[in-house]
Design a protein around this motif. Structure first.
Motif, short mmCIF file in Angstrom:
data_model
loop_
_atom_site.label_atom_id
_atom_site.label_comp_id
_atom_site.label_asym_id
_atom_site.label_seq_id
_atom_site.Cartn_x
_atom_site.Cartn_y
_atom_site.Cartn_z
N LEU A 60 -31.56 -65.39 59.71
CA LEU A 60 -31.67 -65.73 61.13
C LEU A 60 -32.93 -65.12 61.73
O LEU A 60 -33.66 -65.79 62.47
CB LEU A 60 -30.43 -65.24 61.88
CG LEU A 60 -30.43 -65.42 63.40
CD1 LEU A 60 -30.66 -66.88 63.79
CD2 LEU A 60 -29.14 -64.90 64.00
N ALA A 61 -33.21 -63.86 61.42
CA ALA A 61 -34.41 -63.22 61.94
C ALA A 61 -35.67 -63.94 61.48
O ALA A 61 -36.59 -64.19 62.28
CB ALA A 61 -34.44 -61.76 61.51
N GLU A 62 -35.74 -64.31 60.20
CA GLU A 62 -36.91 -65.01 59.68
C GLU A 62 -37.08 -66.37 60.34
O GLU A 62 -38.21 -66.78 60.67
CB GLU A 62 -36.78 -65.18 58.17
CG GLU A 62 -36.94 -63.88 57.40
CD GLU A 62 -36.68 -64.06 55.91
OE1 GLU A 62 -36.10 -65.11 55.52
OE2 GLU A 62 -37.06 -63.16 55.13
N THR A 63 -35.98 -67.07 60.56
CA THR A 63 -36.06 -68.38 61.19
C THR A 63 -36.51 -68.27 62.64
O THR A 63 -37.31 -69.08 63.12
CB THR A 63 -34.70 -69.10 61.10
OG1 THR A 63 -34.30 -69.17 59.74
CG2 THR A 63 -34.80 -70.51 61.66
N MET A 64 -36.02 -67.26 63.37
CA MET A 64 -36.45 -67.06 64.75
C MET A 64 -37.94 -66.77 64.83
O MET A 64 -38.62 -67.22 65.75
CB MET A 64 -35.64 -65.93 65.38
CG MET A 64 -34.17 -66.28 65.64
SD MET A 64 -33.17 -64.86 66.19
CE MET A 64 -33.88 -64.58 67.84
N VAL A 65 -38.47 -66.03 63.85
CA VAL A 65 -39.89 -65.69 63.86
C VAL A 65 -40.76 -66.85 63.41
O VAL A 65 -41.74 -67.22 64.07
CB VAL A 65 -40.15 -64.45 62.97
CG1 VAL A 65 -41.66 -64.25 62.75
CG2 VAL A 65 -39.53 -63.21 63.60
N HIS A 66 -40.41 -67.46 62.29
CA HIS A 66 -41.29 -68.47 61.69
C HIS A 66 -41.02 -69.89 62.18
O HIS A 66 -41.91 -70.75 62.09
CB HIS A 66 -41.15 -68.43 60.16
CG HIS A 66 -41.56 -67.12 59.56
ND1 HIS A 66 -42.83 -66.61 59.69
CD2 HIS A 66 -40.86 -66.21 58.82
CE1 HIS A 66 -42.91 -65.44 59.06
NE2 HIS A 66 -41.72 -65.18 58.53
#
Length: 287
Positions: A125-131
């Motif tokens: 989830l964190a990676e998707t929010m950033v990228h």
């Protein structure tokens, strides 16, 4: 300086990705609140009267209206934290009993050991929010999966019907209800708790005791929650100047508002508005 890296908001509540390197004051939220470490050093939160660890293997679990603070140690490196503020009504669409996430004992412990699935979903989830800040469909799917995994692991939601738990938690003295109504109507106008106590027919000491025994938070913390939720909405969703928001919420100067916001949200209002503008999230209630 601590700041928000990304923000997702919708009918589920909000999810913030925070880069934290300074303490947060004691505060509360009207949400089911979960804190998960993404990367950086292990850290800790004060929840109620306990200090509990936040690490790769542990999640911090905070009930609605439960006072807590970020207990960052001086000189400690920053930690990236995924902070979920989830609406009970939204959770109730998954399981009827999950509406009880608004009750004071939904999580019976303030810390729990994470599973490999929770750790993977947190990172994903964190990676998707950033990228992929615009990929709202994937955000929705991951938030739903993560909250299901968290609740099924950490909440004893099967033990009691939600309706009874919620009913028991909402019996409040009529004078406290009046005070809550006054605060909720215009939190920026409430500047003197002594006057509020008199207005509802109580002495100051009795007012404070009865308020905290009824709602599990002090009147000041409750008022700050209301001000903070109004501030988050105005900063994230509006275009009003911070000076205007500051005045509406009862701050004498904008600098005081900015410090209040940072001390409660872990981010400056400027950074919070910037990351909120990266995406427009309109999540539907899950079926």
């Amino acid at each position: 300086m601590s700041n928000a890296l990304r923000l997702a908001k919708g009918t589920f509540g909000r999810v913030a990705l925070l880069d934290m390197d300074r303490p947060l004051v004691r505060h509360a939220h009207p949400h089911c609140h979960v804190l998960l470490k993404v990367e950086g050093v292990d850290t800790q939160f004060s929840v109620g009267d306990r200090v509990v660890p936040l690490s790769d293997e542990s999640a911090v679990l905070i009930n609605a209206w439960e006072p807590h603070a970020y207990a960052h140690k001086e000189g400690q490196p920053a930690t990236i934290i995924l902070a979920l503020y989830i609406e009970p009504r939204w959770l109730g669409a998954f399981r009827p009993n999950w509406k009880a996430s608004g009750a004071p004992d939904f999580f019976v412990r303030s810390v729990g050991e994470t599973s490999p699935d929770i750790r993977w979903l947190t990172r994903r989830l964190a990676e998707t929010m950033v990228h992929e800040p615009g990929n709202t469909e994937e955000h929705e799917r991951l938030i739903a999966r993560l909250m299901i995994a968290v609740i099924e692991r950490f909440a004893e939601w099967r033990d009691e019907p939600a309706s009874l738990r919620l009913a028991a938690s909402t019996i409040i003295d009529h004078r406290i209800r009046k005070a809550v109504g006054t605060m909720s109507a215009d939190p920026g106008a409430v500047v003197d708790m002594d006057k509020l106590a008199v207005a509802v027919g109580l002495s100051r000491a009795h007012f404070f005791r009865l308020f905290e025994s009824s709602l599990n938070v002090s009147p000041r913390v409750f008022l700050n929650v209301l001000r903070m939720e109004r501030a988050v909405q105005a900063v994230a969703e509006g275009t009003a100047s911070f000076a205007s928001v500051s005045e509406t919420l009862g701050f004498s100067v904008p600098a005081h508002f900015s410090r209040f916001f940072h001390d409660h949200a872990g981010s400056s209002p400027t950074a919070f508005r910037k990351v909120a503008g990266l995406q427009t999230v309109d999540f539907e209630t899950p079926r």
